[in-house]
Write an enzyme that holds these catalytic residues in place. Sequence first.
Site, short mmCIF file in Angstrom:
data_model
loop_
_atom_site.label_atom_id
_atom_site.label_comp_id
_atom_site.label_asym_id
_atom_site.label_seq_id
_atom_site.Cartn_x
_atom_site.Cartn_y
_atom_site.Cartn_z
N ASP A 115 1.05 -1.30 0.05
CA ASP A 115 0.06 -0.78 0.13
C ASP A 115 1.09 1.03 -0.22
OD1 ASP A 115 1.27 -0.93 2.70
OD2 ASP A 115 -0.95 -1.53 2.78
N GLU A 143 1.22 -5.50 -3.32
CA GLU A 143 0.79 -4.34 -4.55
C GLU A 143 1.73 -3.68 -5.14
OE1 GLU A 143 -3.03 -3.48 -6.53
OE2 GLU A 143 -2.56 -4.98 -4.48
#
Length: 281
Positions: free
Chosen positions: A15, A279
Site C-alpha cells: 500500500d 501491491e
Amino acid sequence: MRWDIFCHVIDNYGDIGVCWRLARQLVTEFDISVRMLVDDLGAMQRICPAIDPRLAVQNIRGVEILHWVEPFADLVPADVVIETFGCELPPHYVAAMAAASPRFSEPEGKTDRIWINLEYLSAEQWVEGCHGLASPHPSLPLIKYFFFPGFTAATGGLLREAELFALRDASRTDPAGLWRELGITNPAANEATVSLFCYDSAPISDLLEAWAGSISPVRCLLPEGTASASAASWAGISRLAAGDSIQRGNLTLHVIPFMSQENYDHLLWACDCNFVRGEDS
C-alpha cells in the site's frame, strides 16, 4: 492543483509502495502539488530512508508528507482526494469536503473536484465493469469514484514512470554494480538468480528445499525482515541477518539489506525470476 493521497499501511509495503510511487510521479511528471497522509511513517521509512518517523510534517522529493494520526488535523481539502485501498477518510475531512465543495455533487464532467478510491490491482475480468463507477455519499453531497488498476483498456492501467524502461535498460548494462553494492559475487553463467519477498508466515521451506535439490545452481536473494525467520528455521539456526549466507546443496541463500523502492526496482531487473508479495509488484 493540489492532490491529497491517504494511505493506511496494512502490511508488506504494497500500500505504501503504490502511494509513494504515485506521489513521486505526480510531482515529477505532472508538476502537481501532492500531500501524502500516512499513518505508519516507520513502514514508509523502509522504502524511503529519507523519512524521519518523528516528524509530523516533512517534504521529501517535492512531496509533502503528513503523519496521519487521530485526532486528525484540520486541513483544507484538496482538489483531488485519493483514498487508497478503502482506507476510509477521517470523518471531519469528509465533512470539510462537503462544506467547501458542493461541486462534488454535480454530474460527471462538470466538477473540478474529485474523490477517488484507488482499488487493488487485479487481472480478473470483473474489474472492467467496476472501474469508474460512482458511489454517492449516503448523507452528504459527495460522489466517490472507484479506480481499478488493471491490464486492459477498460481498466485504469498501471503506474509506470516515463523513464522507467530507460532506467531498466541502463541498469541491465551493468548488473555487476548491484552485486558489488550488496557485497555478493557475480552469479555463475549456469546459476539462476531469484529474489524472494513474501510474508514471514509464507510456507517457503519446501521451496528452499526444492532449490537445494535442483540439478543446476540457484541463488536466492531474501530481503532482511520479510521471511528471514522462516528461512532461519529451515536452515536450523536461530536467526538470519543482512549479510548472512547459507549454502545447502545447489542453493545459495543470501540475506540482503531491505532496499529503497528505487533500488528494489534494480534488484527485480537483475534477477532471472522474482517472487513478490505486495501491491507494488
